[in-house]
Design a protein around this motif. Structure first.
Motif, mmCIF file in Angstrom:
data_model
loop_
_atom_site.group_PDB
_atom_site.id
_atom_site.type_symbol
_atom_site.label_atom_id
_atom_site.label_comp_id
_atom_site.label_asym_id
_atom_site.label_seq_id
_atom_site.Cartn_x
_atom_site.Cartn_y
_atom_site.Cartn_z
ATOM 1 N N HIS A 23 0.837 -1.196 0.000
ATOM 2 C CA HIS A 23 0.000 0.000 0.000
ATOM 3 C C HIS A 23 0.874 1.249 0.000
ATOM 4 C CE1 HIS A 23 -3.526 -2.464 0.502
ATOM 5 N NE2 HIS A 23 -2.995 -3.036 1.566
ATOM 6 N N LYS A 24 1.532 1.477 -1.116
ATOM 7 C CA LYS A 24 2.320 2.685 -1.259
ATOM 8 C C LYS A 24 2.080 3.267 -2.647
ATOM 9 C CE LYS A 24 6.585 0.367 -2.743
ATOM 10 N NZ LYS A 24 8.011 0.134 -2.423
ATOM 11 N N ILE A 25 2.304 4.566 -2.759
ATOM 12 C CA ILE A 25 2.072 5.275 -4.012
ATOM 13 C C ILE A 25 3.417 5.778 -4.517
ATOM 14 C CG2 ILE A 25 0.907 7.233 -5.099
ATOM 15 C CD1 ILE A 25 -1.180 7.025 -2.806
ATOM 16 N N THR A 26 3.725 5.442 -5.767
ATOM 17 C CA THR A 26 4.972 5.838 -6.408
ATOM 18 C C THR A 26 4.643 6.394 -7.791
ATOM 19 O OG1 THR A 26 5.372 3.727 -7.526
ATOM 20 C CG2 THR A 26 6.097 3.897 -5.210
ATOM 21 N N PRO A 27 5.634 6.880 -8.548
ATOM 22 C CA PRO A 27 5.333 7.377 -9.898
ATOM 23 C C PRO A 27 4.724 6.327 -10.826
ATOM 24 C CG PRO A 27 7.460 8.189 -9.178
ATOM 25 C CD PRO A 27 7.026 7.192 -8.151
ATOM 26 N N SER A 28 4.904 5.040 -10.535
ATOM 27 C CA SER A 28 4.343 4.001 -11.406
ATOM 28 C C SER A 28 2.938 3.580 -10.992
ATOM 29 C CB SER A 28 5.261 2.769 -11.393
ATOM 30 O OG SER A 28 5.367 2.226 -10.096
ATOM 31 N N THR A 29 2.406 4.156 -9.917
ATOM 32 C CA THR A 29 1.068 3.803 -9.443
ATOM 33 C C THR A 29 0.011 4.469 -10.314
ATOM 34 O OG1 THR A 29 1.929 3.707 -7.184
ATOM 35 C CG2 THR A 29 -0.462 3.750 -7.438
ATOM 36 N N LYS A 30 -0.949 3.687 -10.791
ATOM 37 C CA LYS A 30 -2.034 4.259 -11.591
ATOM 38 C C LYS A 30 -3.131 4.798 -10.671
ATOM 39 C CE LYS A 30 -3.040 2.865 -15.641
ATOM 40 N NZ LYS A 30 -3.530 2.168 -16.863
ATOM 41 N N TRP A 31 -3.977 5.653 -11.257
ATOM 42 C CA TRP A 31 -4.989 6.339 -10.463
ATOM 43 C C TRP A 31 -5.962 5.365 -9.809
ATOM 44 C CZ3 TRP A 31 -6.143 9.835 -7.417
ATOM 45 C CH2 TRP A 31 -7.468 10.207 -7.140
ATOM 46 N N GLU A 32 -6.338 4.309 -10.505
ATOM 47 C CA GLU A 32 -7.256 3.332 -9.914
ATOM 48 C C GLU A 32 -6.654 2.684 -8.669
ATOM 49 O OE1 GLU A 32 -10.422 2.729 -10.668
ATOM 50 O OE2 GLU A 32 -10.247 4.400 -12.078
ATOM 51 N N GLN A 33 -5.347 2.485 -8.668
ATOM 52 C CA GLN A 33 -4.679 1.931 -7.490
ATOM 53 C C GLN A 33 -4.647 2.946 -6.350
ATOM 54 O OE1 GLN A 33 -1.188 0.963 -10.101
ATOM 55 N NE2 GLN A 33 -1.169 -0.929 -8.928
ATOM 56 N N VAL A 34 -4.472 4.215 -6.697
ATOM 57 C CA VAL A 34 -4.482 5.260 -5.672
ATOM 58 C C VAL A 34 -5.820 5.274 -4.946
ATOM 59 C CG1 VAL A 34 -4.380 7.759 -5.253
ATOM 60 C CG2 VAL A 34 -2.790 6.703 -6.868
ATOM 61 N N LYS A 35 -6.905 5.166 -5.716
ATOM 62 C CA LYS A 35 -8.235 5.176 -5.099
ATOM 63 C C LYS A 35 -8.443 3.960 -4.200
ATOM 64 C CE LYS A 35 -10.752 5.761 -8.844
ATOM 65 N NZ LYS A 35 -11.971 5.972 -9.658
ATOM 66 N N GLU A 36 -7.854 2.827 -4.571
ATOM 67 C CA GLU A 36 -7.957 1.646 -3.712
ATOM 68 C C GLU A 36 -7.247 1.863 -2.383
ATOM 69 O OE1 GLU A 36 -6.459 -1.685 -5.810
ATOM 70 O OE2 GLU A 36 -8.010 -1.634 -7.381
ATOM 71 N N ILE A 37 -6.168 2.630 -2.409
ATOM 72 C CA ILE A 37 -5.388 2.876 -1.191
ATOM 73 C C ILE A 37 -6.002 3.987 -0.346
ATOM 74 C CG2 ILE A 37 -3.141 3.647 -0.311
ATOM 75 C CD1 ILE A 37 -1.894 2.365 -2.818
ATOM 76 N N LEU A 38 -6.386 5.092 -0.990
ATOM 77 C CA LEU A 38 -6.847 6.274 -0.256
ATOM 78 C C LEU A 38 -8.359 6.431 -0.225
ATOM 79 C CD1 LEU A 38 -4.256 8.962 -1.446
ATOM 80 C CD2 LEU A 38 -4.127 7.430 0.524
ATOM 81 N N GLY A 39 -9.071 5.665 -1.049
ATOM 82 C CA GLY A 39 -10.514 5.819 -1.121
ATOM 83 C C GLY A 39 -10.911 6.840 -2.169
ATOM 84 N N ASP A 40 -12.205 6.884 -2.475
ATOM 85 C CA ASP A 40 -12.709 7.823 -3.474
ATOM 86 C C ASP A 40 -12.707 9.231 -2.900
ATOM 87 O OD1 ASP A 40 -13.783 8.898 -5.712
ATOM 88 O OD2 ASP A 40 -15.649 7.759 -5.673
ATOM 89 N N CYS A 41 -12.448 10.209 -3.769
ATOM 90 C CA CYS A 41 -12.398 11.603 -3.297
ATOM 91 C C CYS A 41 -13.418 12.479 -4.007
ATOM 92 C CB CYS A 41 -10.998 12.172 -3.492
ATOM 93 S SG CYS A 41 -10.509 12.329 -5.214
ATOM 94 N N GLY A 42 -14.295 11.903 -4.797
ATOM 95 C CA GLY A 42 -15.311 12.711 -5.468
ATOM 96 C C GLY A 42 -14.853 13.221 -6.824
ATOM 97 N N ARG A 43 -15.520 14.255 -7.292
ATOM 98 C CA ARG A 43 -15.281 14.795 -8.626
ATOM 99 C C ARG A 43 -13.925 15.476 -8.729
ATOM 100 N NH1 ARG A 43 -20.159 18.395 -10.582
ATOM 101 N NH2 ARG A 43 -18.794 18.414 -12.415
ATOM 102 N N ALA A 44 -13.397 15.488 -9.946
ATOM 103 C CA ALA A 44 -12.095 16.097 -10.204
ATOM 104 C C ALA A 44 -12.263 17.496 -10.784
ATOM 105 C CB ALA A 44 -11.304 15.241 -11.174
#
Length: 395
Positions: free
Chosen positions: A332-353
């Protein structure tokens, strides 16, 4: 694919340039292991020579295929590892267009064909090569260097010459790191080439650990840069910035109805740009304290590509800040190779962009999307990869 076109000057006709061939090291001004930004700097210094340049990359999955800088007029291209963005392989794919100097001799180009006999005479004896039956190509290997010759299968045992007395002519030359025993040729074997190891203590791709809402930690140099640090603190720890510029007013401030500030073009805040580290640091114009960090991934397909060296950041997701001592294999870490869908799995949904255009008139890559969480915001490209990470302290 990007393409640069400049007016060709006299004396730079196809095949007229001569580049020094350095087996296991590079060719001309291009050295194996160099970052892609250094290669572009060399190109920009000699616009009359490198007047047609193609940049090729895989838009949808930029980490799957090499970033390639190609010089079609001169018959060679540079292959950069998509992760480290360092030069791993040089391929001369049209030997008749490029003259190569080795020691005091010239090989290649329209007037000095790189034949099997000429290669053997110049570089000396070597071990028997490898014949690829599917491609009809025989590859001869030297340390950090290989030559591929098209030879029909019925002639593979005839030695240096065909029955009619002619000798095979090289169809491809590969230059690669010679610190390993890998043999790099055409086809799948070219995937064996890798950039040479970085020297001990190199700051290139230094891991930068993020402690959300608190600080950055540069792991090679051991510097801690906290929010609230002064410009003097930053100079002491990271050295002189590559650039300093005043910040434009944040376009998103219009959405804050309680903000009484006039909407002028510039504000008092200012950035320190550390292009070689992939980091921008924003200071408050009144307190002169750090208020934001911006970390750049330097992906092709983004407006800032080649402005920064890639920042090798790591954000541990266990508690949205984590400890600097967390294991490197943490899932569960975020690096430059992490895609956005993986970020949401780690941090949760944040709503509209929010949509970031960056001046669509001068940006051929289109808009990006910005997603915000407490203490952090992600700028995401259309392919789902992170372009920048902005760190701040939530009020």
């Amino acid at each position: 694919m990007l393409q640069r076109r400049r007016r060709r000057c006299e004396g730079t006709a196809m095949g007229a340039i001569v580049l020094d061939l350095r087996p296991g090291l590079g060719i001309g001004p291009f050295s194996l292991g160099m970052p892609i930004c250094e290669a572009f700097a060399q190109i920009d210094q000699q616009p009359n020579i490198y007047d047609v340049v193609h940049v090729k990359h895989f838009d949808e999955e930029p980490l799957k295929l090499d970033i390639v800088i190609s010089f079609p007029d001169h018959g060679f291209h540079l292959r950069f590892d998509p992760g480290s963005q360092r030069l791993r392989l040089i391929e001369i794919f049209d030997v008749k267009r490029l003259q190569m100097r080795y020691a005091t001799s010239i090989i290649g180009g329209p007037s000095s064909l790189a034949t099997f006999v000429a290669v053997y005479a110049l570089f000396g004896p070597t071990f028997p090569g490898i014949y690829d039956k599917d491609r009809g190509v025989y590859t001869l290997f030297y340390p950090g260097l290989s030559f591929a010759f098209p030879i029909p299968s019925q002639y593979t045992d005839l030695g240096e010459e065909f029955p009619d007395g002619t000798t095979p002519v090289t169809c491809r030359v590969s230059v690669y790191d010679s610190s390993t025993d890998r043999k790099v040729g055409v086809g799948s074997s070219m995937d064996k080439a890798s950039a040479p190891p970085l020297p001990t203590g190199s700051l290139y791709m230094e891991e930068v650990q993020v402690k959300l809402g608190e600080e950055l930690y540069f792991t090679v140099g051991g510097q801690h840069i906290p929010f609230g640090a002064s410009p003097q603190d930053v100079w002491t720890e990271l050295g002189r910035p590559c650039g300093i510029h005043q910040k434009q007013v944040d376009q998103m401030v219009i959405h804050s109805a309680s903000d009484p500030r006039p909407k002028t073009t510039l504000c008092g805040d200012y950035f320190y740009n550390y292009f070689a580290r992939g980091v921008d640091i924003l200071f408050d114009g009144q307190t002169h304290k750090i208020k934001k960090f911006v970390l750049h991934t330097n992906y092709p397909g983004h407006a800032d590509f080649n402005s920064y060296i890639k920042c090798n950041f790591v954000i541990f997701g266990s508690d949205l800040g984590g400890s600097f001592q967390e294991p490197s294999d943490c899932k569960h870490k975020i690096t430059p190779s992490t895609k956005w869908e993986q970020v949401k799995e780690i941090l949760g949904d944040c709503g509209r962009a929010a949509i970031q255009t960056q001046g669509s008139a001068c940006n051929p890559f289109g808009s990006t999307l910005v997603y915000g969480y407490q203490n952090i915001a992600f700028e995401v490209m259309k392919n789902g990869y992170i372009a920048t990470v902005t760190l701040f302290q939530s009020q």
